[in-house]
Write an enzyme that holds these catalytic residues in place. Sequence first.
Site, PDB file in Angstrom:
ATOM      1  CG  ASP A   1      -2.107  -1.136   1.200  1.00 31.19           C
ATOM      2  OD1 ASP A   1      -2.273  -1.515  -0.108  1.00 31.19           O
ATOM      3  OD2 ASP A   1      -2.607  -1.368   2.314  1.00 31.19           O
TER       4      ASP A   1
ATOM      5  CD  GLU B   1      -8.070  -4.505  -5.776  1.00 34.48           C
ATOM      6  OE1 GLU B   1      -7.447  -3.716  -5.522  1.00 34.48           O
ATOM      7  OE2 GLU B   1      -8.616  -5.044  -4.537  1.00 34.48           O
TER       8      GLU B   1
ATOM      9  CE1 TYR C   1      -9.589  -3.529  -0.599  1.00 40.40           C
ATOM     10  CE2 TYR C   1      -9.190  -1.172  -1.255  1.00 40.40           C
ATOM     11  CZ  TYR C   1      -9.200  -2.313  -0.370  1.00 40.40           C
ATOM     12  OH  TYR C   1      -8.379  -2.107   0.953  1.00 40.40           O
TER      13      TYR C   1
ATOM     14  CD  GLU D   1     -10.063   0.417   2.175  1.00 41.22           C
ATOM     15  OE1 GLU D   1      -9.076   0.707   1.598  1.00 41.22           O
ATOM     16  OE2 GLU D   1     -10.606  -0.771   2.371  1.00 41.22           O
TER      17      GLU D   1
END
Length: 385
Positions: free
Chosen positions: A76, A364, A342, A237
Site C-alpha cells: 500500500d 480486482e 475491491y 473504507e
Amino acid sequence: MGSGRRMVFLSLLVLLSPGPSVSSPAQIDPLVYEEQLLWVSGAQGHVNTYRIPVITFTPKGSLLAFAEGRKSTSGDAGAKFLAMRRSTDKGNTWSPTSFIVDDGMNPDGLNLGSVVVDEEVGSVILIYAVCFHSFHCNPSSTMMVESRDDGLSWSPPRNLSIELGVQAFAPGPGFGIQKRYEPAKGRLVVCGHGTIEGDGVFCILSDDHGRSWYYGAALKSIPYNQKKSPNDFNPDECQPVEMTDGSIVINVRNQNNYHCRCRVVVRSRDGGLTLPIDDLYFDSTLVDPAVAAGALQKDGVLYFTNPSNDRSRVNLTLRWSLTNGLTWENKVVQIWAGPSGYSCITSLDSGSVEDKKYIFVIYEKGHRDYDESISFLKIHLYGGR
Ligand SMILES: *[C@@H]1O[C@H](CO)[C@@H](O)[C@H](O)[C@H]1NC(C)=O
Ligand SMILES: *[C@@H]1O[C@H](CO)[C@@H](O)[C@H](O)[C@H]1NC(C)=O
C-alpha cells in the site's frame, strides 16, 4: 386505407402493445454482458501491481476508470502512478492508459481515492491521500486534481490539507457524491477513513464546487486513537450513496469484525454533517472479509458488490435491494468465484432507455491472488432483454 391513416393505425398499435417493459425493478435479472481486463499487473506500463479500481460516469456521458499503478511492489505504501482509462462509447472501447499523477520516488506515495462528479459545473474531481501511512514521510496530506474537459486533461495537484488540517484521511476508495436532493442539494460529499489508530469514517464537504472543503460527519472507532484489538469497533473504507429521500447511506468496511463478519451501514440525514449512532446497523446479509465494496443507487434500486465470503477475498457477488437496503433479493449474481477484492459501481443516466438498462462494475480479479488484474464489467440489468 390511405397512408396517413395507416401511420396513425401503426402508431396506435405501438402505443397499445404491452411490449417488453424492461425498466421495472421487479424484472431485474442481471447478466454480465461484457467483461474486459483494463489493467494487468506486471504486464503493462512498467507497473508492478495495479490495485484500487475506481470508476465514474462523467457529465458528458463518458466513463472514466482509475487505479493505483504501484511502481515497484504490491504494498500500500511506495511510489505510484495514478492510472486512468477513458471510454466515450459506454464501456465498449477504452483509451490507452494515461498516468495523470506521478508521485516520483515517494516512499509513501498516493493512495486512491474518491472520484466525485459535479454535474452543476461539469467537472470531475479526484481526491487522494499522499503519505497516508507516514512511512518515511510526514505529514499525511489530502490532495485533489480536477478535470473540466471530460477527463482529457487534469489540473496540477492541490493540497487540501492546507485548509482541512493535516489529519490523515484516505478517501473512499470509490466515489463521492454530489447531492441531487435536499438537504444540501449541490453539496459535494467525499467520505473516507482515518489513520490506523484514529480510524473511523470521516466526510469532507464542499458547498462551492470543490473550491473550498471542510470536515463534516465523523463516526469514530472505539477506542479512538488507541491500538485496536480483534472485534473492536473500527469502521474503515466506505462508499456513500444518496437515496431518493435525500439521505446519504454509507456502506462501511468493518475492519475488526465488530458484532459480525459483515458490513456496517450508517446514514446521514443532514447532507453529511452527522452520522448518528441511532442510524447505524450491521447488515448480516452482506457477509464480508473486511474489504472495500461497491454500492450504487440507480432508479430507486440499491446495488452492492463485494467478495461475499466471511474469511477470504473470493466470490465477487452482485446483490440488489428493492427496499433501500432493508432487504436484499434472494437471487444474487456470482461474478467471479475466484480471488476478488475491491470493487466500485457506476452507471450512466442520459435519460435514455439504453442507459436505464446497464450498470458498470470494476473490480480486482485474479486466479491465484486478487491483485493480478483489474476487470471492467458491463452488466445488463434485465438479462439481456
Ligand atoms: C500539504 O499542506 C500541509 C499543511 O500546510 C503540509 O504540512 C504538507 O506538507 C503539504 N503536503 C504536500 C504534499 O505538499
Ligand atoms: C458465494 O456467495 C454466495 C452468496 O453470498 C454464497 O451463498 C456462497 O456460499 C459463497 N461461496 C463462497 C465460496 O464463499
